[in-house]
Write a protein that holds these residues in place. Structure first.
Motif, short mmCIF file in Angstrom:
data_model
loop_
_atom_site.label_atom_id
_atom_site.label_comp_id
_atom_site.label_asym_id
_atom_site.label_seq_id
_atom_site.Cartn_x
_atom_site.Cartn_y
_atom_site.Cartn_z
N SER A 111 -34.76 -11.76 -13.55
CA SER A 111 -35.81 -12.74 -13.83
C SER A 111 -36.82 -12.82 -12.69
CB SER A 111 -35.22 -14.12 -14.11
OG SER A 111 -34.55 -14.62 -12.98
N LEU A 112 -36.39 -12.53 -11.49
CA LEU A 112 -37.31 -12.56 -10.35
C LEU A 112 -38.19 -11.32 -10.30
CD1 LEU A 112 -34.89 -13.82 -7.55
CD2 LEU A 112 -36.63 -15.15 -8.74
N VAL A 113 -37.58 -10.15 -10.35
CA VAL A 113 -38.36 -8.92 -10.15
C VAL A 113 -39.24 -8.55 -11.33
CG1 VAL A 113 -36.79 -7.95 -8.45
CG2 VAL A 113 -36.53 -7.31 -10.84
N MET A 114 -38.90 -8.99 -12.52
CA MET A 114 -39.72 -8.64 -13.68
C MET A 114 -40.90 -9.58 -13.86
SD MET A 114 -38.39 -5.86 -14.43
CE MET A 114 -39.30 -5.39 -15.89
N ASP A 115 -40.94 -10.65 -13.10
CA ASP A 115 -42.07 -11.60 -13.13
C ASP A 115 -42.89 -11.40 -11.86
OD1 ASP A 115 -43.84 -13.70 -13.15
OD2 ASP A 115 -42.32 -15.25 -13.43
N GLU A 116 -44.03 -10.74 -11.99
CA GLU A 116 -44.84 -10.42 -10.82
C GLU A 116 -45.42 -11.66 -10.13
OE1 GLU A 116 -47.63 -7.40 -11.92
OE2 GLU A 116 -46.05 -5.95 -12.29
N ASP A 117 -45.39 -12.81 -10.82
CA ASP A 117 -45.85 -14.05 -10.19
C ASP A 117 -44.75 -14.69 -9.35
OD1 ASP A 117 -48.41 -13.86 -11.29
OD2 ASP A 117 -47.76 -14.84 -13.14
N THR A 118 -43.50 -14.27 -9.57
CA THR A 118 -42.37 -14.84 -8.85
C THR A 118 -42.04 -14.05 -7.59
OG1 THR A 118 -41.45 -15.68 -10.91
CG2 THR A 118 -39.95 -15.53 -9.07
N ILE A 119 -42.08 -12.74 -7.67
CA ILE A 119 -41.77 -11.88 -6.53
C ILE A 119 -42.94 -10.95 -6.26
CG2 ILE A 119 -40.36 -9.90 -5.78
CD1 ILE A 119 -38.71 -12.29 -5.46
N THR A 120 -43.40 -10.95 -5.03
CA THR A 120 -44.43 -10.01 -4.61
C THR A 120 -43.75 -8.86 -3.89
OG1 THR A 120 -46.03 -11.79 -4.33
CG2 THR A 120 -46.48 -9.73 -3.16
N LEU A 121 -44.20 -7.65 -4.17
CA LEU A 121 -43.70 -6.50 -3.43
C LEU A 121 -44.59 -6.26 -2.23
CD1 LEU A 121 -42.93 -3.85 -6.21
CD2 LEU A 121 -41.34 -5.36 -5.06
N ALA A 122 -43.97 -5.87 -1.14
CA ALA A 122 -44.71 -5.41 0.03
C ALA A 122 -44.22 -3.99 0.31
CB ALA A 122 -44.45 -6.31 1.23
#
Length: 93
Positions: free
Chosen positions: A53-64
């Motif tokens: 649920s975190l990684v598939m929602d780009e508003d929840t988890i930002t990648l750096a």
């Protein structure tokens, strides 16, 4: 065809909690142009169901990647040796 490769993914806050409190995980991606930030999110979601649920929602988890934030509308091709971090929203007062 380029060989698959392994990346170390750094985890913080809720992402760390979702995988049992570890600060990093290993992730294997296909090589070449298929090794994208989108593919990484999909592999992490299938490998770590509590992270889905975190990684598939780009508003929840930002990648750096290599200490640079990846805008949610951008897809990057990843390479061996890239440093990737999952950055949850940070709140404060």
């Amino acid at each position: 065809m380029t060989e698959a490769f392994e990346l170390c993914i750094l985890l913080f806050a809720s992402a760390r909690d979702a995988v049992g409190g570890v600060s990093s995980v290993k992730c294997t991606l296909p090589g070449g142009s298929e090794a994208t930030t989108t593919a990484l999110r999909e592999v992490l979601a299938s490998t770590y169901p509590n992270l889905r649920s975190l990684v598939m929602d780009e508003d929840t988890i930002t990648l750096a990647v290599n200490q640079e934030y990846v805008p949610s509308d951008e897809v990057l091709v990843l390479k061996p040796g890239d440093e990737v971090a999952l950055i949850p929203p940070i709140s404060g007062g």
